[in-house]
Structures are given as C-alpha cells and as structure tokens.
Design an enzyme around this catalytic site. Structure first.
Site, PDB file in Angstrom:
ATOM      1  N   ASN A  31       0.806  -1.228   0.000  1.00 39.20           N
ATOM      2  CA  ASN A  31       0.000   0.000   0.000  1.00 39.20           C
ATOM      3  C   ASN A  31       0.837   1.275   0.000  1.00 39.20           C
ATOM      4  O   ASN A  31       0.413   2.302  -0.510  1.00 39.20           O
ATOM      5  CB  ASN A  31      -0.982   0.010   1.174  1.00 39.20           C
ATOM      6  CG  ASN A  31      -0.287  -0.006   2.514  1.00 39.20           C
ATOM      7  OD1 ASN A  31       0.733  -0.666   2.711  1.00 39.20           O
ATOM      8  ND2 ASN A  31      -0.840   0.725   3.476  1.00 39.20           N
TER       9      ASN A  31
ATOM     10  N   GLU B  34       4.337  -4.115  12.280  1.00 35.43           N
ATOM     11  CA  GLU B  34       3.327  -3.069  12.145  1.00 35.43           C
ATOM     12  C   GLU B  34       2.211  -3.696  11.340  1.00 35.43           C
ATOM     13  O   GLU B  34       2.366  -3.987  10.153  1.00 35.43           O
ATOM     14  CB  GLU B  34       3.928  -1.841  11.449  1.00 35.43           C
ATOM     15  CG  GLU B  34       3.112  -0.572  11.645  1.00 35.43           C
ATOM     16  CD  GLU B  34       1.967  -0.457  10.659  1.00 35.43           C
ATOM     17  OE1 GLU B  34       0.806  -0.662  11.088  1.00 35.43           O
ATOM     18  OE2 GLU B  34       2.215  -0.179   9.494  1.00 35.43           O
TER      19      GLU B  34
ATOM     20  N   CYS C 221      -3.176   1.471   6.815  1.00 31.40           N
ATOM     21  CA  CYS C 221      -3.407   0.842   8.117  1.00 31.40           C
ATOM     22  C   CYS C 221      -3.986   1.832   9.106  1.00 31.40           C
ATOM     23  O   CYS C 221      -4.641   1.440  10.073  1.00 31.40           O
ATOM     24  CB  CYS C 221      -2.121   0.224   8.652  1.00 31.40           C
ATOM     25  SG  CYS C 221      -0.755   1.387   8.790  1.00 31.40           S
TER      26      CYS C 221
END
Length: 483
Positions: free
Chosen positions: A153, A251, A285
């Site tokens: 992303n 993460e 995210c």
C-alpha cells in the site's frame, strides 16, 4: 508505460533469476495492462543474497558514520530529482492518485534526509565510574543482517521508513517487497546503489511466498526482522522466530476510530474524516474505518458525510482531479465488496455509496466508496476492510465513545473532534491506541513522530523518529581503567 524487467540487487550487481523465471506486475486501474516484471527467485538465490549481506555488514559497520549519512542524503537528492518518474511508477503499479504518489515520493526523500542527518549524531556516551582511574562508556552498535518485509500500500515510503534507520545504524539489509508492487522498491535499490552503498549492504529479494517458503528466515546470521502487513502474517512470523534470539518488529492491522462529540467543529471534522476514510481508497493501516458520533449531532454528521461521499471522484490515478484510484487488485476488490454485502445482510444500512462511472465501472479493480450505518454487533465493526468503507455508530456520551474506541483487537490509531480541552485530554489518556489525534485525522503522521500500534496492531518496537534506531542497534557497556 512499460518498465520491462527490473532486476534484483545482490552483492552489488543487478541480476535476473538463475532460471529466467519472472513475476509480472499489472496496473490495477486497467483490465490487465502489464507494468513490468521482476525475477522469481529460488531458495538458493535467497540464500546467496543473505550471504552477501553478511559480508556487507562487516564493511558497513566499519564505514564512518558520516559516510553512511552522506549515502542517504545523496539518495534523497536523487529521489527528488526523479520525482515524476517515481510517482508515475507508483500510480501504474499500485493505483494511487498522482497527488498521493507525489506525496509518497516526497516523504521518502524526507526519511532519507532525516536519517542521513543522523550521520552527524553521537553514537554512545561516556559514563561516570566510581572505580579509581576508570571511565565507562555506552557504545551503540549495529545488529548485523536485518530483513525487511514491506507491504503493497505504501511501496516506496515504507521501505524508506525502515531502510533509513537500519542503514544509518550500520546494518546490512535484505528487503522483500510485496509481490504485487515490487517494481518501485527495486527502483529504490538502484538509487541507493547509485548513491554509493557498498556491495552487499543492500539486497533485494522477489519471489512467490509459496515457492520461497521459509527461505527468508533460514539464514543463521539473521538478527532482526521488521514486517509491515496483515496481523495474521505478522503473528505467524513472531511465532516462527520465537526462541531464536531474533528481534521482530511488526506493524500490522488497524480498525481505527474517529469520535465526534456534540461540541465539535464540523467544518473541520467532516472533510478531515472523509479524507481519513477514503483517501488512497482506504488502503492505509491508519485509515478511519469506524465513526463514533454523539447523538445530538448524529443526523447532521450523517447527512454531511453522505454528501461528501457522493461528491467523490473515482477514476484511474493518472487522471486529473481524482479522489480515489483503484484498490490494489481484483482480489482486494472482491473481498471489500463481500464484507460490505455481509454487513448489509446482518442489518447495516447503506447511507451513501458513490456508484462507479465511466471506465472505472467496466474495468480495473475499483470499489465504490461506501458509508454505512452499523452497530457494534456487526462483524464489520471489528473486521479490517482495508478499503473505502466507513461505518458509523451513535453514542450518548464520551464514556460510551471511549469504550467503543477500545472495543477492538486492534490499537493503532484514533481521533476525537471536540472543543473541550478536558474531553480531549481524557481521550488522550484513555484511548488504547499507539497514536491519538485531537481534531486531526487518524492518518498523517510525520517522519520524526514515533509510529506503531498497541494490541494486535503491532509490537513493542516503534518506527520513525529516534525511537526507530532502538530496534536496529544494540548497546555495549565498556569500562576502561587508565592507570
């Protein structure tokens, strides 16, 4: 534009796979336009990349810290000089809008400038010692060989976020980009090589996970793994490496909530929430996916966000004045639509959905921006959608809002919109998330701000800022008697 075959950097050379096998990369805004390809490496080739890194680590550890910093600063200058080219590749490969891609290139340069400047920082301290004729020191050392696994992303920014602190600290790096967006990472490797990074200090690995298996983790000299991606994969890596003394930084997912209290400035809150939820097609995210609104203003918030959603323009990222590009591929498109359909089947109501038009309606991996009325009993309240979908619930009080924010396995980011300083600071204290914003979006953290989530969103190691250096370094204590 077609970029052809981009090769992997191994031991200072750019190489194809031994077998000649390649993985093709496609533009998600089209019906199958090929953007380029990368080598499909074998397990043996991965092992060679790690062996080269082991030698590179020896060289880079002994390299003057000022020189390390200069390589990163020179890389930043090259990135800025090639902004348009790099942004175009991101648009083609990942589907971001041109504006988003240009922003990503700029932030990437800033990461290397920030950590490159740390080449002039200290790397330890002298300490007092009570023993006669003795002084002590705290010495900061690199770990050695580290593995970076990066997502699709933010395919340029996330590698830079990890590479900056890893390299300036003196480590050698092997990086594995996401299979659907590997091209821009290989371009970044070319830039770092051009900037003067010695052979072996950076290696790139591309290949299909099913074929590589655990090859990424088999090198005995591996000292750390930094991963950004899904919670399931991240937790799998944690379990796989348990007991080996290898540091793991993860993460992972998020189900981020924004709270709007009845004293909020809606002229500020509404566009901020819409951008947080729908920019980058919701594929962040830190994207806002849960909206928690106090009942007194719920009707107005609902109406204003609905109007904003209907005004969004969905089209290929290369076009002008686009708010949302496609999602990353048709698999993601199907998953997002399935989750929305499941929510509606459970009783959620579609408040607003921007229907696709033109080419976006007939080809490519586009998804309709969708605004839902949901309850905390719906699965979509807890499931990470990772797409342009926002679900709203109503609450009576700040107490209820904080409970709703924390009602999640994730703990990445949260926000509150209020004019009351007391409410703001109470939220800051009680929200169980690694990032908390007051009258700001859940997204948008700067390079020098520590970044990382709580609970299933991450590990104990932060990224960005000075905090990031702690993951890539170890501390050696020394005591020296002079007489």
């Amino acid at each position: 534009m077609t970029y052809g075959l981009l090769k992997n950097l191994v031991n200072g050379e750019f190489v194809a796979s031994d077998s000649g096998a390649e993985i093709d990369v496609y533009n998600p805004a089209t019906a199958g336009e090929k953007v380029g390809s990368v080598p499909a490496m074998s397990r043996g080739e991965v092992a060679r990349a790690f062996a080269a890194a082991a030698e590179g680590a020896k060289t880079w550890k002994k390299t003057n810290q000022l020189v390390r910093g200069r390589v990163l600063l020179d890389a930043a200058a090259i990135i800025r000089s090639r902004r348009d080219e790099l942004a175009g590749l991101i648009v083609s490969e990942m589907g971001k809008t041109r504006t988003e891609a240009v922003g990503e290139v700029g932030k990437t340069a800033e990461f290397f400038e920030y950590y490159g400047g740390m080449g002039r920082d200290g790397y330890g301290d002298f300490l007092a010692d009570a023993r006669p004729g003795t002084f002590a020191a705290r010495i900061v050392e690199p770990l050695g060989v580290v593995l970076l696994i990066t997502p699709w992303n933010d395919p340029l920014l996330t590698p830079a976020r990890k590479l900056g602190p890893a390299l300036v600290s003196g480590n050698a790096v092997v990086i594995k980009p996401a299979t659907v967006t590997p091209l821009i990472t290989l371009r970044l490797a070319e830039i770092l090589h051009e900037a003067g990074l010695p052979a072996g200090v950076l290696g790139t690995v591309t290949g299909r996970g099913a074929e590589l298996g655990d090859a990424l983790f088999e090198f005995e000299g591996l000292r750390a793994v930094s991963f950004t991606g899904s919670t399931a994969v991240g937790q799998g890596i944690q379990a796989k490496l348990a007991g080996r003394g290898i540091r793991v930084q993860t993460e992972m997912g998020g189900k981020n909530a924004a709270v709007v209290l009845d004293d909020a400035d809606l002229d500020l809150a509404i566009p901020t929430i819409v951008a947080g939820a729908f920019a980058q097609a919701g594929q962040r995210c830190t994207a806002t996916s849960r909206l928690i609104v106090q009942k007194g203003i719920a009707a107005e918030v609902r109406a204003r966000i609905a109007d904003a959603v209907q005004g969004l323009r969905v089209a290929a990222g290369a076009e002008e004045k686009v708010d949302l590009g496609p999602v990353v591929d048709q698999g993601a498109q199907s998953t997002i639509r399935r989750l929305v359909d499941a929510a509606v089947a459970q009783g959620a109501t579609v408040i607003a959905r921007r229907e696709l038009e033109g080419a976006a309606a007939t080809a490519g991996a586009f998804v309709e921006p969708t605004f839902l009325d949901i309850t905390t009993a719906h699965d979509i309240w807890r499931e990470e959608v990772f797409g342009p979908v926002l679900g709203m619930v109503e609450v009576d009080s700040l107490d209820e809002a904080i409970t709703a924010v924390n009602d999640s396995a994730y703990g990445l980011s949260s926000a509150i919109f209020t004019r009351d300083l007391g409410n703001a600071f109470r939220f800051l204290e009680e929200a169980d998330t690694g990032q908390v914003s007051i009258n700001q979006p859940t997204t948008g953290w700067d390079i020098h701000h520590p970044f990382g989530g709580f609970k299933d969103s991450g590990s104990g190691f932060k990224e960005q800022g000075r905090d990031a250096l702690g993951f890539y370094t170890r501390i050696k204590a020394a005591a020296i008697r002079t007489h």
